[in-house]
Design a protein around this motif. Structure first.
Motif, PDB file in Angstrom:
ATOM      1  N   GLU A   1      12.402   9.898   8.411  1.00 43.21           N
ATOM      2  CA  GLU A   1      13.883   9.606   8.091  1.00 43.21           C
ATOM      3  C   GLU A   1      14.313  10.216   7.046  1.00 43.21           C
ATOM      4  O   GLU A   1      15.291  10.705   6.720  1.00 43.21           O
ATOM      5  N   ASP A   2      13.270  10.666   5.815  1.00 43.69           N
ATOM      6  CA  ASP A   2      13.693  11.176   4.768  1.00 43.69           C
ATOM      7  C   ASP A   2      14.191  12.740   4.804  1.00 43.69           C
ATOM      8  O   ASP A   2      14.888  13.230   4.149  1.00 43.69           O
ATOM      9  N   SER A   3      13.544  13.259   6.081  1.00 43.30           N
ATOM     10  CA  SER A   3      14.053  14.634   6.550  1.00 43.30           C
ATOM     11  C   SER A   3      15.104  14.775   7.411  1.00 43.30           C
ATOM     12  O   SER A   3      15.343  15.826   7.598  1.00 43.30           O
ATOM     13  N   GLY A   4      15.789  13.489   7.577  1.00 43.16           N
ATOM     14  CA  GLY A   4      16.908  13.537   8.362  1.00 43.16           C
ATOM     15  C   GLY A   4      16.796  13.102   9.910  1.00 43.16           C
ATOM     16  O   GLY A   4      17.730  13.220  10.720  1.00 43.16           O
ATOM     17  N   VAL A   5      15.543  12.949  10.112  1.00 44.48           N
ATOM     18  CA  VAL A   5      15.286  12.616  11.618  1.00 44.48           C
ATOM     19  C   VAL A   5      15.434  11.030  11.904  1.00 44.48           C
ATOM     20  O   VAL A   5      14.762  10.228  11.360  1.00 44.48           O
ATOM     21  N   PRO A   6      16.489  10.649  12.672  1.00 42.07           N
ATOM     22  CA  PRO A   6      16.899   9.153  12.877  1.00 42.07           C
ATOM     23  C   PRO A   6      15.824   8.463  13.563  1.00 42.07           C
ATOM     24  O   PRO A   6      14.946   9.162  14.532  1.00 42.07           O
TER      25      PRO A   6
ATOM     26  N   ILE B   1       8.581   7.133   7.679  1.00 44.12           N
ATOM     27  CA  ILE B   1       9.482   7.265   6.485  1.00 44.12           C
ATOM     28  C   ILE B   1       9.721   8.650   6.210  1.00 44.12           C
ATOM     29  O   ILE B   1      10.753   9.087   5.721  1.00 44.12           O
ATOM     30  N   ALA B   2       8.621   9.563   6.408  1.00 42.92           N
ATOM     31  CA  ALA B   2       8.953  11.023   6.181  1.00 42.92           C
ATOM     32  C   ALA B   2       9.748  11.457   6.903  1.00 42.92           C
ATOM     33  O   ALA B   2      10.527  12.326   6.684  1.00 42.92           O
TER      34      ALA B   2
ATOM     35  N   ARG C   1       0.894  -1.293   0.039  1.00 48.52           N
ATOM     36  CA  ARG C   1       0.129   0.071   0.197  1.00 48.52           C
ATOM     37  C   ARG C   1       0.891   1.268   0.135  1.00 48.52           C
ATOM     38  O   ARG C   1       0.629   2.382  -0.572  1.00 48.52           O
ATOM     39  N   LEU C   2       2.134   1.053   0.578  1.00 50.33           N
ATOM     40  CA  LEU C   2       3.026   2.457   0.772  1.00 50.33           C
ATOM     41  C   LEU C   2       4.197   2.176  -0.513  1.00 50.33           C
ATOM     42  O   LEU C   2       4.646   3.388  -0.492  1.00 50.33           O
ATOM     43  N   GLY C   3       4.095   1.368  -1.182  1.00 52.79           N
ATOM     44  CA  GLY C   3       5.119   1.261  -1.993  1.00 52.79           C
ATOM     45  C   GLY C   3       6.574   1.228  -1.531  1.00 52.79           C
ATOM     46  O   GLY C   3       7.261   1.740  -2.085  1.00 52.79           O
ATOM     47  N   VAL C   4       6.568   0.441  -0.667  1.00 53.37           N
ATOM     48  CA  VAL C   4       7.896   0.213  -0.005  1.00 53.37           C
ATOM     49  C   VAL C   4       8.295  -1.302   0.280  1.00 53.37           C
ATOM     50  O   VAL C   4       7.363  -1.911  -0.156  1.00 53.37           O
ATOM     51  N   ASP C   5       9.655  -1.577   0.398  1.00 54.94           N
ATOM     52  CA  ASP C   5       9.952  -2.874   0.630  1.00 54.94           C
ATOM     53  C   ASP C   5       9.214  -3.622   1.850  1.00 54.94           C
ATOM     54  O   ASP C   5       9.314  -2.948   2.883  1.00 54.94           O
ATOM     55  N   ALA C   6       8.858  -4.684   1.665  1.00 54.75           N
ATOM     56  CA  ALA C   6       8.367  -5.508   2.943  1.00 54.75           C
ATOM     57  C   ALA C   6       9.593  -5.322   4.204  1.00 54.75           C
ATOM     58  O   ALA C   6       9.160  -5.286   5.285  1.00 54.75           O
TER      59      ALA C   6
END
Length: 269
Positions: free
Chosen positions: A64-69, A61-62, A24-29
């Motif tokens: 992490e993409d913005s740099g927050v670990p 995921i958003a 649904r999210l288009g990411v790897d399981a």
């Protein structure tokens, strides 16, 4: 930060597998499994997830993409400073997904698929990744919009109208969400960021309900205002034709001005 059993918006629906959540999210399981192993989302003993985890994983995921670990989020969650357990209650329940990828859906449109890129640009949102999955309702709506854009014969004008709706929706959403800042101020700062569960239950649950009802309310309001605009335009154009044909007298282009003057001593006089 796991959802536990607190996600009321998704708890009434059947649980989904890690593979379905990832699809649904288009990411790897494997990414979903990694988040579950870290405790960012809480799967059940049988490896299934609440549908509301679609919203939680998307947000993680958003981050992490913005740099927050992820480690920082988990540490704040363990300290009781933030919680995403209720996050799904701020969004509509995820709709049933299509059984095909976005790429397959696009291919099914045939020549009309040429409208997709400018259409999403007019929407003001990124076109989905080819491997991601839309909901059944989204596919039906986008296919119909592509049909309409094509049938108008003036796709540039149709896309301009869509862009106007999109820009209005974005401004309305951003401005309406600004009221949350006032809620935070009135709470004395208790609600900053993603508050812990007790604060959400005590102070924010009605606002979560407001967030969900805002979607059908916006559609209803748009329909009502569009009907009003269509009626006003139809009346104005019809009256213009009747005037030009001599059926009715022309209205004054400039209505007469009326002035109210207060004269000193008028009442006594």
């Amino acid at each position: 930060m796991g959802n536990g059993s607190g996600g009321s918006a998704g708890s009434a629906t059947a649980r989904i597998s890690a593979e379905e959540l990832a699809r649904r999210l288009g990411v790897d399981a494997a990414r979903v499994a990694e988040l579950a192993d870290a405790g960012a989302v809480a799967g059940s003993g049988d490896g299934t997830f609440d549908p509301g985890d679609v919203h939680r994983v998307r947000l993680l995921i958003a981050f992490e993409d913005s740099g927050v670990p992820l480690e920082a989020l988990l540490a704040a969650s363990r300290a009781g400073q933030i919680s995403l357990r209720y996050y799904d209650e701020l969004h509509p329940t995820p709709a049933p997904p299509s059984n095909r990828s976005y790429a397959a859906f696009a291919a099914s449109l045939g020549p009309r698929r040429a409208h997709l890129m400018p259409l999403f640009a007019a929407f003001g949102i990124a076109e989905p990744d080819p491997t991601s999955v839309l909901s059944v309702e989204e596919e039906a709506l986008i296919a119909e919009i592509c049909d309409v854009v094509d049938l108008t014969g003036h796709p540039d004008l149709a896309l301009r109208a869509i862009r106007i709706f999109s820009e209005g929706a974005r401004r309305a959403a951003d401005s309406a969400l600004g009221t949350y800042g006032e809620v935070v101020q009135r709470s004395g700062g208790e609600l900053e960021g993603f508050p812990e569960d007790e604060l959400f239950d005590r102070l924010l649950r009605p606002w979560a309900r407001f967030a969900r009802v805002s979607i059908p309310m916006s559609a209803w309001l748009t329909g009502r205002h569009l009907s009003r605009a269509i009626d006003e335009y139809s009346m104005a154009e019809s009256e213009r034709i009747l005037e030009q044909a001599g059926y009715v007298e022309a209205r004054l282009e400039t209505p007469p001005a009326v002035a109210f003057v207060d004269l000193t001593g008028f009442t006594r006089l």
